[in-house]
Design a protein around this motif. Structure first.
Motif, PDB file in Angstrom:
ATOM      1  N   VAL A  59      51.205  43.873  46.506  1.00  0.00           N
ATOM      2  CA  VAL A  59      49.919  44.704  45.817  1.00  0.00           C
ATOM      3  C   VAL A  59      50.744  45.076  44.522  1.00  0.00           C
ATOM      4  CG1 VAL A  59      48.824  45.813  47.710  1.00  0.00           C
ATOM      5  CG2 VAL A  59      50.799  46.922  46.892  1.00  0.00           C
ATOM      6  N   ASN A  60      49.748  45.086  43.481  1.00  0.00           N
ATOM      7  CA  ASN A  60      50.262  45.670  41.810  1.00  0.00           C
ATOM      8  C   ASN A  60      49.762  47.051  42.012  1.00  0.00           C
ATOM      9  OD1 ASN A  60      51.400  43.157  41.155  1.00  0.00           O
ATOM     10  ND2 ASN A  60      49.385  42.129  40.818  1.00  0.00           N
ATOM     11  N   ILE A  75      45.547  43.011  44.345  1.00  0.00           N
ATOM     12  CA  ILE A  75      46.193  42.313  45.518  1.00  0.00           C
ATOM     13  C   ILE A  75      46.653  40.761  45.461  1.00  0.00           C
ATOM     14  CG2 ILE A  75      45.868  41.807  48.117  1.00  0.00           C
ATOM     15  CD1 ILE A  75      43.619  44.289  46.603  1.00  0.00           C
ATOM     16  N   ILE A  76      47.720  40.589  45.626  1.00  0.00           N
ATOM     17  CA  ILE A  76      48.342  39.201  45.169  1.00  0.00           C
ATOM     18  C   ILE A  76      47.614  38.381  46.725  1.00  0.00           C
ATOM     19  CG2 ILE A  76      50.369  37.679  45.178  1.00  0.00           C
ATOM     20  CD1 ILE A  76      51.728  40.213  43.867  1.00  0.00           C
ATOM     21  N   ASN A  77      47.112  37.176  46.324  1.00  0.00           N
ATOM     22  CA  ASN A  77      46.746  36.277  47.434  1.00  0.00           C
ATOM     23  C   ASN A  77      47.804  35.836  48.325  1.00  0.00           C
ATOM     24  OD1 ASN A  77      44.139  36.500  46.345  1.00  0.00           O
ATOM     25  ND2 ASN A  77      44.264  34.673  44.925  1.00  0.00           N
ATOM     26  N   GLU A  78      47.334  35.478  49.471  1.00  0.00           N
ATOM     27  CA  GLU A  78      48.431  34.990  50.767  1.00  0.00           C
ATOM     28  C   GLU A  78      49.560  35.913  50.672  1.00  0.00           C
ATOM     29  OE1 GLU A  78      49.144  30.804  49.983  1.00  0.00           O
ATOM     30  OE2 GLU A  78      47.028  30.426  49.139  1.00  0.00           O
ATOM     31  N   SER A  82      46.583  41.117  51.467  1.00  0.00           N
ATOM     32  CA  SER A  82      45.440  40.339  51.093  1.00  0.00           C
ATOM     33  C   SER A  82      44.792  39.916  52.725  1.00  0.00           C
ATOM     34  CB  SER A  82      45.790  38.918  50.475  1.00  0.00           C
ATOM     35  OG  SER A  82      46.417  37.952  51.309  1.00  0.00           O
ATOM     36  N   ASP A  83      45.597  40.031  53.486  1.00  0.00           N
ATOM     37  CA  ASP A  83      44.860  39.857  55.111  1.00  0.00           C
ATOM     38  C   ASP A  83      44.556  41.280  55.509  1.00  0.00           C
ATOM     39  OD1 ASP A  83      45.250  37.332  54.633  1.00  0.00           O
ATOM     40  OD2 ASP A  83      47.383  37.431  55.594  1.00  0.00           O
ATOM     41  N   ALA A  84      44.706  42.278  54.784  1.00  0.00           N
ATOM     42  CA  ALA A  84      44.669  43.550  55.568  1.00  0.00           C
ATOM     43  C   ALA A  84      43.147  44.297  54.749  1.00  0.00           C
ATOM     44  CB  ALA A  84      45.746  44.801  54.924  1.00  0.00           C
ATOM     45  N   ASN A  85      42.741  45.401  55.269  1.00  0.00           N
ATOM     46  CA  ASN A  85      41.633  46.108  54.603  1.00  0.00           C
ATOM     47  C   ASN A  85      42.154  46.783  53.621  1.00  0.00           C
ATOM     48  OD1 ASN A  85      39.095  47.416  54.273  1.00  0.00           O
ATOM     49  ND2 ASN A  85      39.566  48.916  55.949  1.00  0.00           N
ATOM     50  N   ILE A  86      42.657  46.344  52.290  1.00  0.00           N
ATOM     51  CA  ILE A  86      43.067  46.952  51.009  1.00  0.00           C
ATOM     52  C   ILE A  86      42.083  46.469  49.940  1.00  0.00           C
ATOM     53  CG2 ILE A  86      44.920  47.320  49.436  1.00  0.00           C
ATOM     54  CD1 ILE A  86      47.067  47.050  51.829  1.00  0.00           C
ATOM     55  N   ARG A 139      48.557  49.306  58.816  1.00  0.00           N
ATOM     56  CA  ARG A 139      50.129  49.008  59.350  1.00  0.00           C
ATOM     57  C   ARG A 139      50.340  47.624  58.568  1.00  0.00           C
ATOM     58  NH1 ARG A 139      52.945  45.965  63.368  1.00  0.00           N
ATOM     59  NH2 ARG A 139      54.888  46.899  63.599  1.00  0.00           N
ATOM     60  N   LEU A 140      51.182  47.448  57.809  1.00  0.00           N
ATOM     61  CA  LEU A 140      51.378  46.041  57.294  1.00  0.00           C
ATOM     62  C   LEU A 140      53.040  45.445  57.504  1.00  0.00           C
ATOM     63  CD1 LEU A 140      50.003  46.584  53.996  1.00  0.00           C
ATOM     64  CD2 LEU A 140      49.122  45.128  55.492  1.00  0.00           C
TER      65      LEU A 140
END
Length: 182
Positions: A59-60, A75-78, A82-86, A139-140
């Motif tokens: 994340v930026n 959010i930076i791809n991949e 990017s796979d979370a609910n952010i 949780r990441l």
């Protein structure tokens, strides 16, 4: 003797032109810049395609100066994020149980960073259309990823926007110690 000494002194004392190679495109782009050499340096360094790998969640962040909250800019791809609910605009309220209230952005970044494959727990605040904020627990697992060049802010683009897009009637406000910040 004087005629021999003068060319020798001139050869030693006078600077010789630098043999710098400047791309024609960069040269044309920088002709109208107030700081030509700074413009050339910025364009040459931004044209280098450096790959930077980091370990984190992807994340930026920025500090919202109105609310003084650490906010997700993008959010930076991949990446794990990017796979979370952010979402862009989410506020980071807690990192691993530690509140971010009154904490600087560098400290929050240090809390989020960590070794690859180690989990990090975030509590995010998300404001809906009605202005009500709800808390989201996430949780990441940190991962190593490459930061694409297009994901980072380009200092040259910021300078161009600052000099071209801001109205000139703001000039009195853009002064520090009597000097213009433009």
């Amino acid at each position: 003797m004087k005629s021999l000494l003068l060319p020798l002194l001139a050869a030693i004392a006078l600077p010789t032109p630098a043999q710098a190679k400047i791309n024609d495109e960069i040269h044309k782009r920088c002709l109208d810049a107030r700081d030509y050499s700074g413009c050339v340096r910025a364009n040459q360094s931004s044209s280098l395609k450096l790959k930077k790998e980091i370990t984190g969640i992807g994340v930026n962040l920025f500090l919202n100066t109105e609310t003084y909250e650490i906010t997700i800019l993008s959010i930076i791809n991949e990446t794990p994020a990017s796979d979370a609910n952010i979402e862009s605009g989410d506020v980071i309220l807690e990192v691993d149980g530690k509140s971010t209230k009154g904490v600087g952005i560098e400290e929050v970044i240090e809390l989020i960073k960590g070794p690859k494959d180690k989990p990090v727990k975030l509590v995010l605040g998300r404001t809906n259309e009605k202005g009500k904020r709800k808390k989201i627990k996430i949780r990441l697992v940190r991962d190593t990823f490459e930061i694409p060049n297009n994901e980072s802010l380009n200092q040259m683009k910021i300078r161009e926007w600052f000099n071209r897009e801001l109205p000139s009637d703001l000039d009195p406000m853009l002064q520090r110690n009597g000097k213009s910040l433009r």
